[in-house]
Design a protein around this motif. Structure first.
Motif, PDB file in Angstrom:
ATOM      1  N   SER A 293       0.855  -1.152   0.152  1.00  0.00           N
ATOM      2  CA  SER A 293       0.064   0.129  -0.009  1.00  0.00           C
ATOM      3  C   SER A 293       1.257   1.154   0.257  1.00  0.00           C
ATOM      4  O   SER A 293       0.608   2.585  -0.672  1.00  0.00           O
ATOM      5  CB  SER A 293      -0.611  -0.320   1.246  1.00  0.00           C
ATOM      6  N   GLY A 294       1.319   1.286   0.497  1.00  0.00           N
ATOM      7  CA  GLY A 294       2.747   2.307   0.575  1.00  0.00           C
ATOM      8  C   GLY A 294       3.508   2.513  -0.550  1.00  0.00           C
ATOM      9  O   GLY A 294       3.805   4.060  -0.532  1.00  0.00           O
ATOM     10  N   MET A 295       3.698   1.402  -1.089  1.00  0.00           N
ATOM     11  CA  MET A 295       4.488   1.989  -2.756  1.00  0.00           C
ATOM     12  C   MET A 295       3.587   1.943  -3.877  1.00  0.00           C
ATOM     13  O   MET A 295       4.305   2.991  -4.242  1.00  0.00           O
ATOM     14  CB  MET A 295       5.024   0.442  -2.283  1.00  0.00           C
ATOM     15  N   VAL A 296       2.090   1.716  -3.994  1.00  0.00           N
ATOM     16  CA  VAL A 296       0.919   2.726  -4.479  1.00  0.00           C
ATOM     17  C   VAL A 296       1.022   4.189  -4.156  1.00  0.00           C
ATOM     18  O   VAL A 296       0.590   4.822  -5.194  1.00  0.00           O
ATOM     19  CB  VAL A 296       0.039   1.346  -4.430  1.00  0.00           C
ATOM     20  N   ALA A 297       0.502   4.023  -2.989  1.00  0.00           N
ATOM     21  CA  ALA A 297       0.225   5.679  -2.370  1.00  0.00           C
ATOM     22  C   ALA A 297       1.644   6.354  -3.136  1.00  0.00           C
ATOM     23  O   ALA A 297       1.164   7.097  -3.335  1.00  0.00           O
ATOM     24  CB  ALA A 297      -0.174   5.248  -1.069  1.00  0.00           C
ATOM     25  N   MET A 298       2.594   5.907  -2.990  1.00  0.00           N
ATOM     26  CA  MET A 298       3.994   6.697  -3.057  1.00  0.00           C
ATOM     27  C   MET A 298       3.635   7.068  -4.564  1.00  0.00           C
ATOM     28  O   MET A 298       3.885   8.057  -5.004  1.00  0.00           O
ATOM     29  CB  MET A 298       5.540   6.170  -2.799  1.00  0.00           C
ATOM     30  N   ILE A 299       3.456   6.294  -5.528  1.00  0.00           N
ATOM     31  CA  ILE A 299       3.713   6.488  -6.818  1.00  0.00           C
ATOM     32  C   ILE A 299       2.850   7.279  -7.757  1.00  0.00           C
ATOM     33  O   ILE A 299       2.709   7.969  -8.400  1.00  0.00           O
ATOM     34  CB  ILE A 299       3.688   5.163  -8.172  1.00  0.00           C
ATOM     35  N   MET A 300       1.384   7.481  -6.958  1.00  0.00           N
ATOM     36  CA  MET A 300       0.170   8.092  -7.211  1.00  0.00           C
ATOM     37  C   MET A 300       0.439   8.952  -7.045  1.00  0.00           C
ATOM     38  O   MET A 300      -0.209  10.067  -7.858  1.00  0.00           O
ATOM     39  CB  MET A 300      -1.063   7.381  -6.452  1.00  0.00           C
ATOM     40  N   LEU A 301       1.037   9.317  -5.728  1.00  0.00           N
ATOM     41  CA  LEU A 301       1.322  10.807  -5.449  1.00  0.00           C
ATOM     42  C   LEU A 301       2.530  11.731  -6.167  1.00  0.00           C
ATOM     43  O   LEU A 301       1.855  13.217  -7.007  1.00  0.00           O
ATOM     44  CB  LEU A 301       1.533  11.365  -3.784  1.00  0.00           C
ATOM     45  N   ARG A 302       3.497  11.022  -6.030  1.00  0.00           N
ATOM     46  CA  ARG A 302       3.984  11.820  -7.396  1.00  0.00           C
ATOM     47  C   ARG A 302       3.735  12.009  -8.859  1.00  0.00           C
ATOM     48  O   ARG A 302       4.003  12.705  -8.849  1.00  0.00           O
ATOM     49  CB  ARG A 302       5.340  10.294  -7.588  1.00  0.00           C
ATOM     50  N   THR A 303       2.682  11.110  -9.212  1.00  0.00           N
ATOM     51  CA  THR A 303       1.918  11.013 -10.500  1.00  0.00           C
ATOM     52  C   THR A 303       1.650  12.339 -10.556  1.00  0.00           C
ATOM     53  O   THR A 303       1.548  13.376 -11.041  1.00  0.00           O
ATOM     54  CB  THR A 303       1.002  10.058 -10.497  1.00  0.00           C
ATOM     55  N   LEU A 304       0.193  12.557  -9.085  1.00  0.00           N
ATOM     56  CA  LEU A 304      -0.216  13.611  -8.920  1.00  0.00           C
ATOM     57  C   LEU A 304       0.208  14.553  -9.006  1.00  0.00           C
ATOM     58  O   LEU A 304      -0.365  15.457  -9.280  1.00  0.00           O
ATOM     59  CB  LEU A 304      -1.437  13.131  -8.240  1.00  0.00           C
ATOM     60  N   TYR A 305       1.514  15.154  -8.537  1.00  0.00           N
ATOM     61  CA  TYR A 305       1.669  15.920  -7.949  1.00  0.00           C
ATOM     62  C   TYR A 305       2.014  16.328  -9.514  1.00  0.00           C
ATOM     63  O   TYR A 305       3.010  17.960  -9.466  1.00  0.00           O
ATOM     64  CB  TYR A 305       3.369  15.452  -6.825  1.00  0.00           C
ATOM     65  N   ARG A 306       3.150  15.695 -10.091  1.00  0.00           N
ATOM     66  CA  ARG A 306       3.651  16.078 -11.386  1.00  0.00           C
ATOM     67  C   ARG A 306       2.691  16.622 -12.521  1.00  0.00           C
ATOM     68  O   ARG A 306       2.823  17.951 -13.076  1.00  0.00           O
ATOM     69  CB  ARG A 306       4.582  15.008 -12.132  1.00  0.00           C
ATOM     70  N   ASP A 307       1.448  15.848 -12.455  1.00  0.00           N
ATOM     71  CA  ASP A 307       0.326  16.905 -13.216  1.00  0.00           C
ATOM     72  C   ASP A 307      -0.169  17.835 -12.475  1.00  0.00           C
ATOM     73  O   ASP A 307      -0.313  18.614 -13.526  1.00  0.00           O
ATOM     74  CB  ASP A 307      -0.564  15.891 -13.456  1.00  0.00           C
ATOM     75  N   ILE A 308       0.194  17.851 -11.258  1.00  0.00           N
ATOM     76  CA  ILE A 308      -0.902  20.032 -10.938  1.00  0.00           C
ATOM     77  C   ILE A 308       0.188  20.850 -11.152  1.00  0.00           C
ATOM     78  O   ILE A 308       0.278  21.892 -11.554  1.00  0.00           O
ATOM     79  CB  ILE A 308      -0.763  18.976  -9.798  1.00  0.00           C
ATOM     80  N   SER A 309       1.395  20.254 -11.590  1.00  0.00           N
ATOM     81  CA  SER A 309       2.658  21.310 -11.442  1.00  0.00           C
ATOM     82  C   SER A 309       2.091  21.467 -13.022  1.00  0.00           C
ATOM     83  O   SER A 309       2.518  22.909 -13.019  1.00  0.00           O
ATOM     84  CB  SER A 309       3.762  20.959 -11.082  1.00  0.00           C
ATOM     85  N   ARG A 310       2.534  20.749 -13.576  1.00  0.00           N
ATOM     86  CA  ARG A 310       2.020  21.161 -15.284  1.00  0.00           C
ATOM     87  C   ARG A 310       0.489  22.205 -15.569  1.00  0.00           C
ATOM     88  O   ARG A 310       0.749  22.967 -16.180  1.00  0.00           O
ATOM     89  CB  ARG A 310       2.487  19.603 -16.169  1.00  0.00           C
ATOM     90  N   TYR A 311      -0.344  21.130 -14.965  1.00  0.00           N
ATOM     91  CA  TYR A 311      -1.359  22.151 -14.422  1.00  0.00           C
ATOM     92  C   TYR A 311      -0.884  23.586 -14.512  1.00  0.00           C
ATOM     93  O   TYR A 311      -1.654  24.693 -15.054  1.00  0.00           O
ATOM     94  CB  TYR A 311      -2.789  21.565 -14.355  1.00  0.00           C
TER      95      TYR A 311
END
Length: 429
Positions: A293-311
Protein backbone atom coordinates in the motif's frame (compact mmCIF):
# COMPACT_ATOMS: atom_id res chain seq x y z
CA UNK A 1 -68.64 3.51 25.31
CA UNK A 2 -65.13 3.96 23.93
CA UNK A 3 -63.77 5.79 26.99
CA UNK A 4 -64.36 2.95 29.53
CA UNK A 5 -62.83 0.44 27.09
CA UNK A 6 -59.72 2.58 26.68
CA UNK A 7 -59.45 2.95 30.45
CA UNK A 8 -59.64 -0.83 30.90
CA UNK A 9 -56.89 -1.36 28.30
CA UNK A 10 -54.70 1.26 29.96
CA UNK A 11 -55.20 -0.31 33.40
CA UNK A 12 -54.32 -3.76 32.06
CA UNK A 13 -51.14 -2.40 30.45
CA UNK A 14 -50.05 -0.68 33.67
CA UNK A 15 -50.70 -3.87 35.66
CA UNK A 16 -48.59 -5.91 33.22
CA UNK A 17 -45.69 -3.46 33.46
CA UNK A 18 -45.82 -3.51 37.27
CA UNK A 19 -45.84 -7.32 37.37
CA UNK A 20 -42.87 -7.58 34.99
CA UNK A 21 -40.90 -4.99 36.96
CA UNK A 22 -41.65 -6.71 40.27
CA UNK A 23 -40.73 -10.20 39.03
CA UNK A 24 -37.36 -11.47 40.30
CA UNK A 25 -34.54 -11.65 37.78
CA UNK A 26 -33.70 -15.20 36.74
CA UNK A 27 -30.65 -16.31 34.82
CA UNK A 28 -30.69 -18.80 31.99
CA UNK A 29 -28.19 -20.89 30.08
CA UNK A 30 -27.89 -21.11 26.33
CA UNK A 31 -28.66 -24.55 24.85
CA UNK A 32 -25.73 -26.93 25.14
CA UNK A 33 -23.69 -24.90 27.63
CA UNK A 34 -25.46 -25.65 30.93
CA UNK A 35 -23.25 -26.97 33.77
CA UNK A 36 -23.42 -30.57 34.98
CA UNK A 37 -23.15 -31.44 38.66
CA UNK A 38 -21.52 -34.70 39.72
CA UNK A 39 -21.70 -36.44 43.07
CA UNK A 40 -18.91 -38.52 44.53
CA UNK A 41 -18.65 -41.82 42.69
CA UNK A 42 -20.66 -40.72 39.65
CA UNK A 43 -19.48 -42.11 36.33
CA UNK A 44 -17.42 -39.77 34.13
CA UNK A 45 -17.29 -41.19 30.60
CA UNK A 46 -14.30 -40.05 28.55
CA UNK A 47 -14.82 -39.57 24.83
CA UNK A 48 -12.20 -39.62 22.09
CA UNK A 49 -12.01 -37.27 19.14
CA UNK A 50 -10.03 -37.07 15.92
CA UNK A 51 -6.24 -37.28 15.58
CA UNK A 52 -4.82 -33.92 14.53
CA UNK A 53 -1.39 -32.55 13.65
CA UNK A 54 0.17 -29.11 13.26
CA UNK A 55 2.29 -30.42 10.36
CA UNK A 56 -0.59 -31.62 8.21
CA UNK A 57 -4.24 -30.62 7.90
CA UNK A 58 -5.57 -34.16 7.41
CA UNK A 59 -7.42 -35.53 10.49
CA UNK A 60 -7.94 -39.20 11.27
CA UNK A 61 -10.43 -41.05 13.42
CA UNK A 62 -9.11 -42.21 16.79
CA UNK A 63 -9.78 -45.87 16.07
CA UNK A 64 -8.00 -45.70 12.71
CA UNK A 65 -5.00 -46.73 14.83
CA UNK A 66 -5.14 -49.98 16.84
CA UNK A 67 -5.81 -48.37 20.21
CA UNK A 68 -7.75 -50.12 22.96
CA UNK A 69 -11.45 -50.28 22.12
CA UNK A 70 -14.58 -50.56 24.28
CA UNK A 71 -17.02 -53.41 23.89
CA UNK A 72 -19.11 -51.37 21.45
CA UNK A 73 -18.05 -48.16 19.68
CA UNK A 74 -20.80 -45.53 19.80
CA UNK A 75 -20.63 -42.34 17.74
CA UNK A 76 -21.87 -39.16 19.40
CA UNK A 77 -24.41 -36.97 17.63
CA UNK A 78 -22.61 -34.15 15.83
CA UNK A 79 -23.84 -30.88 14.39
CA UNK A 80 -23.00 -29.47 10.98
CA UNK A 81 -20.01 -27.51 12.26
CA UNK A 82 -18.43 -30.58 13.87
CA UNK A 83 -18.84 -32.59 10.68
CA UNK A 84 -17.18 -29.88 8.58
CA UNK A 85 -14.32 -29.61 11.08
CA UNK A 86 -13.71 -33.33 10.78
CA UNK A 87 -14.62 -34.17 14.38
CA UNK A 88 -15.31 -37.82 15.13
CA UNK A 89 -16.46 -38.09 18.73
CA UNK A 90 -16.75 -41.66 20.03
CA UNK A 91 -16.78 -43.45 23.37
CA UNK A 92 -13.62 -44.89 24.90
CA UNK A 93 -12.62 -47.64 27.35
CA UNK A 94 -11.61 -44.97 29.90
CA UNK A 95 -14.28 -44.53 32.58
CA UNK A 96 -13.68 -42.44 35.71
CA UNK A 97 -15.57 -42.16 38.98
CA UNK A 98 -15.90 -38.66 40.38
CA UNK A 99 -13.32 -37.94 43.14
CA UNK A 100 -12.17 -41.58 43.25
CA UNK A 101 -8.51 -41.87 42.14
CA UNK A 102 -7.26 -44.84 40.17
CA UNK A 103 -3.69 -46.06 39.88
CA UNK A 104 -2.11 -48.32 37.25
CA UNK A 105 -5.36 -49.36 35.63
CA UNK A 106 -4.82 -51.75 32.72
CA UNK A 107 -6.85 -51.00 29.60
CA UNK A 108 -5.74 -53.73 27.22
CA UNK A 109 -2.79 -55.47 25.60
CA UNK A 110 -2.18 -55.39 21.84
CA UNK A 111 0.37 -56.81 19.42
CA UNK A 112 0.64 -54.69 16.28
CA UNK A 113 1.16 -56.12 12.81
CA UNK A 114 3.60 -54.80 10.24
CA UNK A 115 0.92 -52.58 8.69
CA UNK A 116 -0.24 -51.23 12.07
CA UNK A 117 3.34 -50.55 13.16
CA UNK A 118 3.90 -48.60 9.94
CA UNK A 119 0.76 -46.55 10.61
CA UNK A 120 1.92 -45.77 14.15
CA UNK A 121 5.32 -44.65 12.87
CA UNK A 122 3.75 -42.43 10.22
CA UNK A 123 1.53 -40.72 12.79
CA UNK A 124 4.47 -40.24 15.16
CA UNK A 125 6.58 -38.84 12.33
CA UNK A 126 3.85 -36.30 11.49
CA UNK A 127 3.44 -35.39 15.19
CA UNK A 128 -0.21 -36.40 15.42
CA UNK A 129 -2.02 -35.76 18.70
CA UNK A 130 -4.80 -37.67 20.43
CA UNK A 131 -7.79 -35.52 21.44
CA UNK A 132 -10.16 -36.51 24.23
CA UNK A 133 -13.21 -34.91 25.85
CA UNK A 134 -14.51 -35.02 29.42
CA UNK A 135 -17.71 -33.13 30.30
CA UNK A 136 -17.32 -31.20 27.02
CA UNK A 137 -13.79 -30.08 28.01
CA UNK A 138 -10.96 -30.93 25.57
CA UNK A 139 -7.90 -32.68 26.92
CA UNK A 140 -4.78 -30.51 27.36
CA UNK A 141 -1.13 -31.16 28.24
CA UNK A 142 0.58 -28.62 30.54
CA UNK A 143 3.83 -27.30 29.05
CA UNK A 144 6.26 -24.98 30.83
CA UNK A 145 7.36 -22.19 28.49
CA UNK A 146 11.02 -21.47 29.13
CA UNK A 147 10.92 -17.99 27.58
CA UNK A 148 8.27 -16.66 29.95
CA UNK A 149 8.56 -19.25 32.77
CA UNK A 150 4.80 -19.82 32.75
CA UNK A 151 2.61 -22.88 32.23
CA UNK A 152 0.96 -23.03 28.82
CA UNK A 153 -1.21 -25.79 27.40
CA UNK A 154 -1.08 -28.01 24.34
CA UNK A 155 -4.24 -29.44 22.85
CA UNK A 156 -4.10 -33.23 23.05
CA UNK A 157 -1.09 -35.48 23.64
CA UNK A 158 1.25 -36.87 20.98
CA UNK A 159 0.75 -40.44 19.81
CA UNK A 160 4.42 -41.03 20.50
CA UNK A 161 7.93 -39.65 20.15
CA UNK A 162 10.89 -40.27 17.87
CA UNK A 163 14.44 -40.32 19.18
CA UNK A 164 17.54 -42.25 20.18
CA UNK A 165 17.65 -44.60 23.14
CA UNK A 166 20.26 -46.67 25.02
CA UNK A 167 23.21 -45.30 23.05
CA UNK A 168 21.78 -46.29 19.69
CA UNK A 169 22.61 -43.95 16.80
CA UNK A 170 19.45 -44.98 14.97
CA UNK A 171 16.28 -43.08 15.78
CA UNK A 172 13.40 -45.26 16.91
CA UNK A 173 9.69 -44.73 17.46
CA UNK A 174 8.14 -44.96 20.94
CA UNK A 175 4.43 -44.96 21.76
CA UNK A 176 2.78 -43.22 24.70
CA UNK A 177 1.05 -46.16 26.37
CA UNK A 178 0.63 -44.78 29.92
CA UNK A 179 -1.59 -41.75 30.60
CA UNK A 180 -1.67 -39.91 33.91
CA UNK A 181 -4.95 -37.95 33.93
CA UNK A 182 -5.67 -35.02 36.22
CA UNK A 183 -9.31 -33.97 36.66
CA UNK A 184 -9.82 -30.61 38.35
CA UNK A 185 -13.16 -29.98 40.01
CA UNK A 186 -14.86 -27.16 41.91
CA UNK A 187 -16.89 -28.33 44.89
CA UNK A 188 -20.11 -26.69 45.97
CA UNK A 189 -19.94 -25.22 49.48
CA UNK A 190 -23.49 -26.24 50.37
CA UNK A 191 -23.53 -29.80 49.03
CA UNK A 192 -21.36 -32.70 47.93
CA UNK A 193 -21.84 -31.91 44.26
CA UNK A 194 -18.89 -30.86 42.10
CA UNK A 195 -18.31 -29.44 38.65
CA UNK A 196 -15.41 -30.32 36.36
CA UNK A 197 -13.22 -27.32 35.55
CA UNK A 198 -10.08 -28.92 34.09
CA UNK A 199 -8.92 -32.00 32.18
CA UNK A 200 -5.15 -32.54 31.87
CA UNK A 201 -2.86 -35.44 31.07
CA UNK A 202 0.84 -36.35 31.16
CA UNK A 203 1.73 -39.09 28.67
CA UNK A 204 4.53 -41.60 29.26
CA UNK A 205 6.11 -44.38 27.27
CA UNK A 206 6.91 -47.36 29.48
CA UNK A 207 7.71 -50.97 28.64
CA UNK A 208 5.56 -52.83 31.14
CA UNK A 209 6.63 -56.12 32.66
CA UNK A 210 4.19 -58.81 33.83
CA UNK A 211 4.80 -60.40 37.25
CA UNK A 212 3.24 -63.82 36.67
CA UNK A 213 0.82 -64.37 33.81
CA UNK A 214 -1.65 -62.32 31.85
CA UNK A 215 -5.04 -62.04 33.56
CA UNK A 216 -6.64 -59.25 31.58
CA UNK A 217 -7.28 -56.11 33.68
CA UNK A 218 -6.40 -57.94 36.92
CA UNK A 219 -2.84 -58.62 35.84
CA UNK A 220 -0.07 -57.60 38.28
CA UNK A 221 2.64 -55.48 36.67
CA UNK A 222 6.14 -55.11 38.09
CA UNK A 223 6.59 -51.71 36.45
CA UNK A 224 3.35 -50.20 37.72
CA UNK A 225 1.85 -51.68 40.89
CA UNK A 226 -0.05 -49.59 43.47
CA UNK A 227 0.27 -52.40 46.05
CA UNK A 228 4.07 -52.14 45.89
CA UNK A 229 4.06 -48.33 45.57
CA UNK A 230 5.48 -48.46 42.05
CA UNK A 231 4.11 -45.72 39.82
CA UNK A 232 5.06 -44.45 36.39
CA UNK A 233 6.75 -41.06 36.73
CA UNK A 234 9.14 -41.08 33.75
CA UNK A 235 9.88 -42.79 30.46
CA UNK A 236 13.24 -44.32 31.38
CA UNK A 237 12.36 -47.63 29.70
CA UNK A 238 10.13 -46.62 26.75
CA UNK A 239 7.90 -48.90 24.70
CA UNK A 240 9.17 -49.20 21.15
CA UNK A 241 6.80 -49.50 18.20
CA UNK A 242 7.71 -52.75 16.52
CA UNK A 243 5.69 -55.39 14.73
CA UNK A 244 4.97 -58.47 16.83
CA UNK A 245 5.84 -56.85 20.16
CA UNK A 246 3.09 -56.65 22.76
CA UNK A 247 2.14 -53.26 24.20
CA UNK A 248 0.21 -52.85 27.46
CA UNK A 249 -1.86 -49.65 27.83
CA UNK A 250 -2.40 -48.29 31.35
CA UNK A 251 -3.60 -45.09 32.98
CA UNK A 252 -3.85 -43.19 36.27
CA UNK A 253 -6.59 -40.82 37.40
CA UNK A 254 -6.01 -38.03 39.92
CA UNK A 255 -8.54 -35.51 41.20
CA UNK A 256 -7.70 -32.03 42.42
CA UNK A 257 -9.90 -29.45 44.10
CA UNK A 258 -9.66 -26.12 42.28
CA UNK A 259 -10.70 -22.54 42.98
CA UNK A 260 -11.61 -22.05 39.31
CA UNK A 261 -15.32 -21.43 38.84
CA UNK A 262 -17.27 -23.31 36.19
CA UNK A 263 -17.90 -20.08 34.25
CA UNK A 264 -14.13 -19.49 33.97
CA UNK A 265 -12.97 -22.99 33.11
CA UNK A 266 -12.41 -22.10 29.43
CA UNK A 267 -9.85 -19.42 30.37
CA UNK A 268 -7.21 -22.15 30.43
CA UNK A 269 -7.48 -22.55 26.69
CA UNK A 270 -6.40 -18.93 26.14
CA UNK A 271 -2.83 -20.03 27.00
CA UNK A 272 -2.43 -22.54 24.17
CA UNK A 273 1.08 -23.00 22.79
CA UNK A 274 -0.08 -23.16 19.15
CA UNK A 275 -1.34 -19.55 19.07
CA UNK A 276 2.10 -18.10 18.29
CA UNK A 277 1.97 -19.60 14.77
CA UNK A 278 -1.22 -17.70 13.97
CA UNK A 279 0.19 -14.44 15.35
CA UNK A 280 3.25 -14.77 13.13
CA UNK A 281 1.08 -15.29 10.05
CA UNK A 282 -1.10 -12.29 10.89
CA UNK A 283 1.88 -9.97 11.43
CA UNK A 284 3.54 -11.23 8.25
CA UNK A 285 0.42 -10.58 6.15
CA UNK A 286 -0.07 -7.15 7.72
CA UNK A 287 3.49 -6.08 6.93
CA UNK A 288 3.13 -7.17 3.29
CA UNK A 289 -0.15 -5.24 2.91
CA UNK A 290 1.33 -2.09 4.47
CA UNK A 291 4.45 -2.28 2.29
CA UNK A 292 2.51 -2.72 -0.96
CA UNK A 293 0.00 0.00 0.00
CA UNK A 294 2.85 2.41 0.75
CA UNK A 295 4.48 1.77 -2.62
CA UNK A 296 1.20 2.34 -4.52
CA UNK A 297 0.47 5.51 -2.53
CA UNK A 298 3.97 6.88 -3.22
CA UNK A 299 3.66 6.27 -6.97
CA UNK A 300 0.22 7.89 -7.13
CA UNK A 301 1.34 10.94 -5.13
CA UNK A 302 4.37 11.52 -7.34
CA UNK A 303 2.28 11.20 -10.52
CA UNK A 304 -0.44 13.47 -9.20
CA UNK A 305 2.07 16.08 -7.99
CA UNK A 306 3.76 16.17 -11.45
CA UNK A 307 0.44 16.61 -13.25
CA UNK A 308 -0.73 19.38 -10.89
CA UNK A 309 2.55 21.26 -11.40
CA UNK A 310 2.11 20.99 -15.17
CA UNK A 311 -1.48 22.29 -14.98
CA UNK A 312 -0.41 25.29 -12.93
CA UNK A 313 2.14 26.21 -15.57
CA UNK A 314 -0.48 25.97 -18.35
CA UNK A 315 -3.02 28.27 -16.69
CA UNK A 316 -1.57 31.33 -18.44
CA UNK A 317 -1.76 29.67 -21.86
CA UNK A 318 -4.77 29.22 -24.15
CA UNK A 319 -7.86 27.65 -22.59
CA UNK A 320 -8.56 25.62 -25.70
CA UNK A 321 -5.47 23.50 -25.20
CA UNK A 322 -6.11 19.73 -25.24
CA UNK A 323 -6.66 18.17 -21.83
CA UNK A 324 -4.14 15.53 -20.70
CA UNK A 325 -3.27 13.51 -17.61
CA UNK A 326 -5.59 13.46 -14.65
CA UNK A 327 -8.01 15.95 -16.23
CA UNK A 328 -9.27 13.14 -18.44
CA UNK A 329 -10.64 11.27 -15.41
CA UNK A 330 -13.82 13.34 -15.25
CA UNK A 331 -14.97 11.78 -18.50
CA UNK A 332 -14.67 8.24 -17.11
CA UNK A 333 -16.40 8.72 -13.76
CA UNK A 334 -19.84 7.47 -14.83
CA UNK A 335 -18.69 5.33 -17.73
CA UNK A 336 -19.32 1.57 -17.19
CA UNK A 337 -16.00 -0.29 -16.94
CA UNK A 338 -15.08 -3.28 -19.03
CA UNK A 339 -16.31 -6.58 -17.53
CA UNK A 340 -18.76 -4.69 -15.33
CA UNK A 341 -20.63 -7.97 -14.79
CA UNK A 342 -17.68 -9.49 -12.93
CA UNK A 343 -17.20 -6.30 -10.93
CA UNK A 344 -20.80 -6.43 -9.72
CA UNK A 345 -20.47 -10.12 -8.83
CA UNK A 346 -17.27 -9.50 -6.86
CA UNK A 347 -18.82 -6.55 -5.02
CA UNK A 348 -21.88 -8.62 -4.06
CA UNK A 349 -19.71 -11.50 -2.85
CA UNK A 350 -17.58 -9.08 -0.83
CA UNK A 351 -20.67 -7.60 0.82
CA UNK A 352 -21.85 -11.13 1.64
CA UNK A 353 -18.49 -12.09 3.15
CA UNK A 354 -18.17 -8.87 5.17
CA UNK A 355 -21.74 -9.19 6.46
CA UNK A 356 -21.10 -12.78 7.53
CA UNK A 357 -18.00 -11.77 9.49
CA UNK A 358 -19.74 -8.81 11.11
CA UNK A 359 -22.83 -10.74 12.24
CA UNK A 360 -20.77 -13.71 13.45
CA UNK A 361 -18.47 -11.46 15.49
CA UNK A 362 -21.45 -9.71 17.06
CA UNK A 363 -23.00 -13.02 18.11
CA UNK A 364 -19.63 -14.22 19.44
CA UNK A 365 -19.17 -11.05 21.52
CA UNK A 366 -22.66 -11.43 22.96
CA UNK A 367 -21.81 -14.96 24.11
CA UNK A 368 -24.09 -16.93 21.77
CA UNK A 369 -21.14 -18.84 20.27
CA UNK A 370 -19.59 -20.33 23.38
CA UNK A 371 -16.55 -22.62 22.85
CA UNK A 372 -18.38 -25.28 24.86
CA UNK A 373 -20.84 -25.54 21.98
CA UNK A 374 -18.41 -27.39 19.76
CA UNK A 375 -18.94 -26.65 16.07
CA UNK A 376 -21.35 -23.81 16.83
CA UNK A 377 -19.10 -21.18 15.25
CA UNK A 378 -18.82 -23.05 11.96
CA UNK A 379 -22.55 -23.73 11.87
CA UNK A 380 -23.38 -20.08 12.57
CA UNK A 381 -21.01 -18.89 9.84
CA UNK A 382 -22.62 -21.15 7.26
CA UNK A 383 -26.17 -20.12 8.19
CA UNK A 384 -25.28 -16.42 8.18
CA UNK A 385 -23.50 -16.85 4.84
CA UNK A 386 -26.66 -18.31 3.32
CA UNK A 387 -28.85 -15.52 4.74
CA UNK A 388 -26.41 -12.85 3.54
CA UNK A 389 -26.93 -14.15 0.03
CA UNK A 390 -30.05 -11.97 -0.13
CA UNK A 391 -28.00 -8.84 0.54
CA UNK A 392 -25.31 -10.01 -1.90
CA UNK A 393 -27.85 -10.39 -4.70
CA UNK A 394 -29.37 -6.99 -3.98
CA UNK A 395 -25.97 -5.26 -3.87
CA UNK A 396 -24.73 -6.77 -7.13
CA UNK A 397 -27.97 -6.08 -9.02
CA UNK A 398 -28.15 -2.53 -7.64
CA UNK A 399 -24.64 -1.74 -8.82
CA UNK A 400 -25.38 -3.38 -12.17
CA UNK A 401 -28.41 -1.14 -12.69
CA UNK A 402 -26.24 1.91 -11.90
CA UNK A 403 -24.14 0.87 -14.91
CA UNK A 404 -27.32 0.99 -17.04
CA UNK A 405 -27.60 -2.78 -17.21
CA UNK A 406 -30.87 -4.51 -18.01
CA UNK A 407 -30.30 -8.19 -17.09
CA UNK A 408 -30.13 -7.75 -13.32
CA UNK A 409 -31.77 -11.12 -12.62
CA UNK A 410 -28.94 -12.86 -14.46
CA UNK A 411 -26.38 -10.99 -12.33
CA UNK A 412 -28.18 -12.03 -9.15
CA UNK A 413 -28.04 -15.71 -10.12
CA UNK A 414 -24.39 -15.48 -11.12
CA UNK A 415 -23.58 -13.88 -7.77
CA UNK A 416 -25.20 -16.81 -5.99
CA UNK A 417 -23.30 -19.50 -7.92
CA UNK A 418 -20.02 -17.84 -8.94
CA UNK A 419 -18.13 -17.90 -5.63
CA UNK A 420 -19.58 -21.28 -4.63
CA UNK A 421 -18.62 -22.77 -7.99
CA UNK A 422 -15.03 -21.52 -7.74
CA UNK A 423 -14.78 -22.86 -4.18
CA UNK A 424 -15.99 -26.31 -5.21
CA UNK A 425 -13.70 -26.30 -8.24
CA UNK A 426 -10.54 -25.52 -6.25
CA UNK A 427 -11.49 -27.87 -3.38
CA UNK A 428 -11.79 -30.78 -5.80
CA UNK A 429 -8.09 -30.57 -6.73
Amino acid sequence: MRAPAMLRWAAAAVTLVVLVAAAPAAGFYLPGVAPTDFGKGDSLPVKVNKLTSVKTQLPYAYYSLPFCKPNAIVDSAENLGEVLRGDRIENSPYVFQMREPKMCQIVCKIAVTDKEAKEFKEKIEDEYRVNMILDNLPLVVPVIRQDKNIVAYQGGYHVGVKGQYAGSKEEKYFIHNHLSFLVKYHKDDDSELSRIVGFEVKPYSIKHQIDDKWNDVNTRLSTCDPHANKFVASSESPQEVEAGKETIFTYDVHFEDSDIKWASRWDTYLLMTDDQIHWFSIVNSLMIVLFLSGMVAMIMLRTLYRDISRYNQLETQEEAQEETGWKLVHGDVFRPPTNSDLLCIYVGTGVQFFGMLLVTMIFAVLGFLSPSNRGGLMTAMLLVWVLMGLIAGYSSSRLYKMFKGSEWKKITLRTAFYSLGLLLLFSSY
